[in-house]
Design an enzyme around this catalytic site. Structure first.
Site, PDB file in Angstrom:
ATOM      1  N   GLY A 382      15.412  61.008  16.454  1.00 44.49           N
ATOM      2  CA  GLY A 382      14.067  60.491  16.317  1.00 44.49           C
ATOM      3  C   GLY A 382      13.054  61.171  17.211  1.00 44.49           C
ATOM      4  O   GLY A 382      13.171  62.348  17.567  1.00 44.49           O
ATOM      5  N   SER A 383      12.048  60.408  17.619  1.00 49.39           N
ATOM      6  CA  SER A 383      10.837  60.966  18.228  1.00 49.39           C
ATOM      7  C   SER A 383      11.011  61.577  19.609  1.00 49.39           C
ATOM      8  O   SER A 383      10.064  62.158  20.148  1.00 49.39           O
ATOM      9  CB  SER A 383       9.760  59.880  18.299  1.00 49.39           C
ATOM     10  OG  SER A 383       9.432  59.425  17.000  1.00 49.39           O
ATOM     11  N   VAL A 384      12.203  61.487  20.198  1.00 49.75           N
ATOM     12  CA  VAL A 384      12.405  62.140  21.495  1.00 49.75           C
ATOM     13  C   VAL A 384      12.180  63.645  21.395  1.00 49.75           C
ATOM     14  O   VAL A 384      11.884  64.301  22.400  1.00 49.75           O
ATOM     15  CB  VAL A 384      13.816  61.848  22.056  1.00 49.75           C
ATOM     16  CG1 VAL A 384      13.966  60.389  22.443  1.00 49.75           C
ATOM     17  CG2 VAL A 384      14.890  62.265  21.068  1.00 49.75           C
ATOM     18  N   VAL A 385      12.299  64.216  20.187  1.00 49.29           N
ATOM     19  CA  VAL A 385      12.164  65.672  20.039  1.00 49.29           C
ATOM     20  C   VAL A 385      10.706  66.107  19.927  1.00 49.29           C
ATOM     21  O   VAL A 385      10.425  67.313  19.837  1.00 49.29           O
ATOM     22  CB  VAL A 385      12.936  66.185  18.805  1.00 49.29           C
ATOM     23  CG1 VAL A 385      14.381  65.700  18.827  1.00 49.29           C
ATOM     24  CG2 VAL A 385      12.258  65.791  17.503  1.00 49.29           C
ATOM     25  N   LYS A 386       9.764  65.182  19.938  1.00 45.09           N
ATOM     26  CA  LYS A 386       8.370  65.547  19.686  1.00 45.09           C
ATOM     27  C   LYS A 386       7.785  66.468  20.752  1.00 45.09           C
ATOM     28  O   LYS A 386       6.837  67.214  20.482  1.00 45.09           O
ATOM     29  CB  LYS A 386       7.522  64.294  19.515  1.00 45.09           C
ATOM     30  CG  LYS A 386       7.806  63.576  18.184  1.00 45.09           C
ATOM     31  CD  LYS A 386       7.024  62.276  18.034  1.00 45.09           C
ATOM     32  CE  LYS A 386       7.289  61.630  16.670  1.00 45.09           C
ATOM     33  NZ  LYS A 386       6.654  60.305  16.506  1.00 45.09           N
TER      34      LYS A 386
END
Length: 683
Positions: A382-386
């Site tokens: 999920g959004s941890v890679v943003k």
């Protein structure tokens, strides 16, 4: 005349005899003397303990304990009937009912042939006697009367002798074989345990038991019990010995069949250092195989000791926190039936030293320690890679402060896509991280692949080269490639072929490729330390064994290994770090409710997933503390933790546990004596 001829012949015979004796005694006397007095020297090796393991502060986490054992050593002249005779004597002193209950028909056949040599000989025809010993033995095995096997199975004494004979025959000459030990196994009633009475009887009668000895051996003990136990792994038993699938390798390295070796992870990875140098005894025998002398030629020594980067007190608390929050999370999770595991990795972002590698899994047997899951399991994160998505965008021309409108978007051939919650309107890159805008990342991806600005129902122009480009860029952070940790079986995650290249949008928000918890920790460390991807490691140093309580001299130091510098200027990295700080400190940050009073920066992540057809979400967090010059970076991964809040609660408590321990270490005379105490409860 006949008498004279007779005496002349006798004279010639005596001359020939004298000459022959002269040749034997004078010409070849020295050679024959060597043959008569020839001796053979054979070396028998006896066990020595493996090296110990210490944590970063010198606490012993893997130790050895003394174990008393009865062993049997086959000599060069030992015959099957000799082993049978000794086994029968020993069977009157020790009992092995558990091992006897596991005997197979083949074991009974071997014993019967050895104990009934005359009957065994009658099982072969004259023609069969001309075959090789190996062939004739196989014929004899097949012809052992079934009635004899059944008889032995019903005779407890005979079974006891048979199992002892099997123990005697399990190795090579001058290779001590374990018969019975006083080591109590973790699984009770799984092996026969040597009693003091049995040991005393055997010790008193060693003279009448050729080949039998009573020795002191060792076994592993774990002062921290089950903490990180699966990662520490264990060693094989003498009965298991070296694994069959690697038999050739170990024997080429000088191992005996019954030597104990590491079964996995740390014990296996550092076998070359942990293995002991066995004591060696030289047995000298004459030409007939009779023993002449025996002497110790090498007293042996313990294996080298390892100091790990792990803080075992922190590890213990992290495992406790995970367990508690897993059960707490089940109370509010949307899919509590699937919320059964969680993982935490804590490391030094500047050196790669791993301080904690923790995992827990709830099974039908209770909570199991599952630390290897931090690098062997992978999930959509999920959004941890943003942060990586924005840095990739900056490299393709995205300007700091660029404003995109967070709104529902519709591409040709796809359903409506939007960020979580209500549309955010016009936002910049910092706010996009703070509030975790999906739409901002999708429009950033359009920028990355060189597409025109978003318009409703536009066709997504991505292709295979675009996907490979962003994957390559993410790999700079350790996403999608192995971290290089010094442990076996590491996963690099999974990169699926896309059904459509529109899935590049899913990639931008961590909904396509899968990663391991350790990869997330390496990724956030790379941002925390200003762009350097560092290889994580658990081994800190290797040491000479010491008889004292302190660790011995260093023989090998594990240095920091910089794998690469990401292709981003410092200004871009600082911009992402500013956004990460707003995640925890901004009024609309997705993690603003936790880390109160703590200077933590990081990023939340929620990934949609399904299990057994049921919708759920993985909930995760990456971060570092403190925000400036971080001491630790960490990742928290909670599969199927939708609406549990477990990711943030675990992250908050882990940072607080770390801070509490640092204060205790600073106040202690010797950090290794510190036992964690909660700052609030004192427990």
């Amino acid at each position: 005349m006949r008498i004279n001829v007779f005496f002349f012949v006798v004279f010639l015979l005596f001359v020939a005899l004298v000459l022959r004796l002269g040749v034997i005694q004078i010409v070849k006397g020295e050679e024959y003397t060597k043959v008569v007095t020839k001796t053979d020297a054979n070396i028998a090796s006896y066990p020595a303990p493996r090296g110990k393991m210490y944590d970063r502060y010198g606490r012993v986490i893997v130790d050895n304990k003394s174990v008393e054992e009865i062993t049997y050593t086959v000599e060069s002249k030992t015959k099957a009937e000799d082993k049978v005779a000794t086994a029968k004597k020993l069977a009157t002193m020790i009992s092995m009912p558990i091992a006897a209950s596991k005997l197979k028909d083949r074991d009974y056949r071997d014993y019967w042939l050895a104990s009934h040599p005359d009957e065994a000989g009658k099982l072969l025809t004259k023609a069969e006697l001309k075959k090789t010993p190996k062939e004739t033995y196989q014929i004899q095995l097949a012809r052992v009367p079934q009635a004899e096997i059944d008889r032995m199975k019903n005779d407890n004494h005979e079974k006891n002798v048979a199992v002892i004979y099997k123990k005697f025959s399990s190795g090579y000459a001058y290779e001590p074989q374990l018969v019975k030990s006083n080591n109590v196994p973790a699984k009770k009633n799984s092996v026969d345990v040597l009693s003091e009475t049995e040991m005393s009887k055997v010790a008193e009668n060693l003279e009448s038991l050729p080949g039998v000895n009573v020795i002191t051996d060792w076994d592993r003990v774990y002062p921290y019990d089950k903490v990180m136990r699966s990662l520490l792994s264990g060693v094989t038993t003498p009965e298991q010995g070296i694994p069959l699938e690697r038999k050739d390798y170990f024997e080429s390295m000088g191992y005996a069949k019954n030597d104990r070796v590491g079964k996995g992870y740390l014990e296996s990875e550092y076998e070359q250092y942990l293995k002991p140098k066995k004591s060696q005894v030289e047995y000298v025998t004459d030409s007939k195989g009779n023993p002449v002398t025996e002497k110790v030629v090498d007293p042996g020594s313990r294996g080298y000791d390892l100091q790990l980067s792990i803080d075992m007190e922190l590890q213990k608390q992290v495992e406790k926190i995970i367990t508690e929050e897993l059960y707490n999370g089940k109370k509010s999770a949307v899919t509590p039936q699937f919320l059964n595991s969680a993982f935490v990795t804590v490391m030094d972002p500047h050196t790669g030293e791993v301080l904690s590698l923790a995992g827990k899994q709830i099974t039908s047997k209770g909570v199991q320690e599952y630390s290897p899951g931090t690098f062997t399991t992978q999930y959509p994160m999920g959004s941890v890679v943003k942060g990586a998505t924005l840095l990739t965008g900056y490299s393709k021309g995205l300007q700091h402060g660029t404003v995109f409108r967070d709104e529902p978007i519709k591409l040709a051939g796809t359903s409506l896509k939007k960020s979580h919650g209500a549309p955010m309107g016009n936002i910049n890159d910092i706010t996009a991280l703070e509030r975790s805008s999906n739409v901002y990342m999708w429009k950033t991806m359009l920028k990355i692949i060189g597409a025109p600005p978003y318009k409703r129902n536009m066709k997504f122009p991505g292709n295979a080269e675009d996907l490979q480009y962003v994957r390559n860029h993410f790999s700079q952070f350790g996403l999608g490639v192995k971290t290089g940790i010094d442990l076996p079986n590491e996963s690099k995650g999974f990169q699926a072929p896309p059904a459509t290249y529109g899935q590049l949008l899913d990639f931008a928000i961590g909904q396509f490729d899968t990663y391991t918890p350790l990869q997330l920790a390496q990724y956030v460390s790379t941002i925390a330390n200003n762009g350097y991807r560092i290889q994580p490691h658990i081994l800190s140093s290797v040491h000479q064994p010491s008889d004292k309580d302190t660790i011995g001299p260093v023989i090998k130091q594990q240095n920091t290994n910089f794998l690469n510098r990401i292709d981003s200027p410092q200004g871009d990295i600082d911009r992402v770090k500013q956004g990460f700080h707003m995640v925890t400190k901004g009024s609309q940050g997705t993690a603003h409710s936790v880390f109160q009073g703590l200077d933590v920066s990081g990023k939340t992540g929620t990934a949609q997933t399904r299990k057994n057809g049921v919708y759920s979400e993985n909930v995760n967090f990456i971060g570092y503390y403190p925000s400036n010059n971080p001491e630790i970076s960490f990742s928290v991964v909670v599969p199927y933790g939708m609406s549990s809040g477990a990711n943030l609660k675990i992250a908050d408590r882990v940072v607080r546990a770390y801070i509490s321990l640092q204060k205790q270490y600073a106040q202690a005379k010797d950090p290794k004596d510190v036992v964690y105490k909660d700052s609030k409860t004192g427990q």
